[in-house]
Motif scaffolding. Structure first.
Motif, PDB file in Angstrom:
ATOM      1  N   UNK A  66       0.837  -1.200   0.000  1.00  0.00           N
ATOM      2  CA  UNK A  66       0.000   0.000   0.000  1.00  0.00           C
ATOM      3  C   UNK A  66       0.876   1.256   0.000  1.00  0.00           C
ATOM      4  N   UNK A  67       1.945   1.256   0.778  1.00  0.00           N
ATOM      5  CA  UNK A  67       2.854   2.409   0.795  1.00  0.00           C
ATOM      6  C   UNK A  67       3.445   2.669  -0.577  1.00  0.00           C
ATOM      7  N   UNK A  68       3.787   1.617  -1.311  1.00  0.00           N
ATOM      8  CA  UNK A  68       4.305   1.811  -2.670  1.00  0.00           C
ATOM      9  C   UNK A  68       3.216   2.372  -3.578  1.00  0.00           C
ATOM     10  N   UNK A  69       2.009   1.834  -3.484  1.00  0.00           N
ATOM     11  CA  UNK A  69       0.908   2.331  -4.316  1.00  0.00           C
ATOM     12  C   UNK A  69       0.636   3.805  -4.038  1.00  0.00           C
ATOM     13  N   UNK A  70       0.652   4.195  -2.767  1.00  0.00           N
ATOM     14  CA  UNK A  70       0.446   5.598  -2.400  1.00  0.00           C
ATOM     15  C   UNK A  70       1.572   6.467  -2.958  1.00  0.00           C
ATOM     16  N   UNK A  71       2.805   5.993  -2.824  1.00  0.00           N
ATOM     17  CA  UNK A  71       3.959   6.760  -3.319  1.00  0.00           C
ATOM     18  C   UNK A  71       3.884   6.930  -4.829  1.00  0.00           C
ATOM     19  N   UNK A  72       3.560   5.865  -5.549  1.00  0.00           N
ATOM     20  CA  UNK A  72       3.440   5.959  -7.011  1.00  0.00           C
ATOM     21  C   UNK A  72       2.353   6.953  -7.377  1.00  0.00           C
ATOM     22  N   UNK A  73       1.199   6.835  -6.735  1.00  0.00           N
ATOM     23  CA  UNK A  73       0.103   7.758  -7.038  1.00  0.00           C
ATOM     24  C   UNK A  73       0.495   9.207  -6.780  1.00  0.00           C
ATOM     25  N   UNK A  74       1.093   9.474  -5.621  1.00  0.00           N
ATOM     26  CA  UNK A  74       1.488  10.837  -5.276  1.00  0.00           C
ATOM     27  C   UNK A  74       2.519  11.404  -6.253  1.00  0.00           C
ATOM     28  N   UNK A  75       3.485  10.583  -6.630  1.00  0.00           N
ATOM     29  CA  UNK A  75       4.525  11.032  -7.552  1.00  0.00           C
ATOM     30  C   UNK A  75       3.937  11.285  -8.944  1.00  0.00           C
ATOM     31  N   UNK A  76       3.028  10.437  -9.380  1.00  0.00           N
ATOM     32  CA  UNK A  76       2.397  10.649 -10.693  1.00  0.00           C
ATOM     33  C   UNK A  76       1.509  11.894 -10.687  1.00  0.00           C
ATOM     34  N   UNK A  77       0.787  12.107  -9.592  1.00  0.00           N
ATOM     35  CA  UNK A  77      -0.024  13.320  -9.502  1.00  0.00           C
ATOM     36  C   UNK A  77       0.853  14.573  -9.501  1.00  0.00           C
ATOM     37  N   UNK A  78       1.997  14.514  -8.816  1.00  0.00           N
ATOM     38  CA  UNK A  78       2.962  15.630  -8.856  1.00  0.00           C
ATOM     39  C   UNK A  78       3.385  15.894 -10.290  1.00  0.00           C
ATOM     40  N   UNK A  79       3.711  14.835 -11.013  1.00  0.00           N
ATOM     41  CA  UNK A  79       4.161  14.975 -12.397  1.00  0.00           C
ATOM     42  C   UNK A  79       3.082  15.596 -13.283  1.00  0.00           C
ATOM     43  N   UNK A  80       1.849  15.170 -13.075  1.00  0.00           N
ATOM     44  CA  UNK A  80       0.735  15.718 -13.857  1.00  0.00           C
ATOM     45  C   UNK A  80       0.577  17.210 -13.584  1.00  0.00           C
ATOM     46  N   UNK A  81       0.727  17.612 -12.312  1.00  0.00           N
ATOM     47  CA  UNK A  81       0.576  19.027 -11.950  1.00  0.00           C
ATOM     48  C   UNK A  81       1.748  19.887 -12.425  1.00  0.00           C
TER      49      UNK A  81
END
Length: 190
Positions: A168-183
């Protein structure tokens, strides 16, 4: 599927599993919708991590680069990836003493991170490590990583709850990093 099958072999409390599983499914749904080109740079890539990452990112194309002469990561291709998962220790082992802290900037993963950042300053990079040290977390972020994940092998034997939370921690980290990239991407496209 890989994580679910592996983790189902371990005894676990039912109520907590449902809560964590629901949270995991929310993050996994976001990740599953992505069709990414992902580089995994890890000396243990073929020790089960290849299967694990492909399971977590099922609609993405995963390229594994072990740290050997035959599979070195081509730094000049970094901009072609949507996400890079980079191991902190590509060839050295932990000393478990102050030399790890004092030599953090010279660890092979940190050196590779700086090389990649010169070529690809906007590609999301998650530093991964099994050494679980707070000093490496801060150093990785200082050197340009967008996220940090303390990995543990799914078969490490720590139990279902720990393994599911680690995933779950990896999934959260991937999601957060991808959202950062999108922004952040539109800012630099102008």
């Amino acid at each position: 599927v890989y994580f679910k099958k592996l983790l189902s072999l371990v005894e676990r409390p039912r109520k907590h599993e449902d809560e964590v599983s629901e949270e995991f499914n929310n993050y996994f749904t976001f990740i599953k919708q992505k069709h990414l080109k992902v580089a995994v740079i890890d000396d243990d890539y073929l020790q089960g991590w290849d299967v694990a990452y492909k399971s977590l990112l099922p609609n993405s194309t995963i390229y594994g680069f072990e740290y050997s002469e035959s599979k070195l990561f081509p730094v000049d291709s970094a901009t072609t990836f949507d996400l890079i998962l980079l191991d902190l220790r590509l060839h050295e082992k932990s000393n478990h003493n102050e030399s790890d802290i004092l030599g953090a900037k010279q660890m092979s993963g940190m050196v590779k991170l700086r090389e990649i950042r010169k070529i690809a300053p906007l590609v999301p990079i998650i530093m991964c490590t099994a050494s679980n040290k707070s000093w490496s977390y801060q150093e990785a972020l200082d050197q340009g990583a967008n996220g940090y994940w303390e990995k543990e092998s799914p078969d490490f034997g720590l139990g279902y709850e720990y393994n599911l939370k680690n995933t779950l921690n990896l999934a959260i980290t991937i999601r957060d990093v991808l959202l950062w990239s999108i922004r952040i991407s539109p800012v630099f496209d102008k």
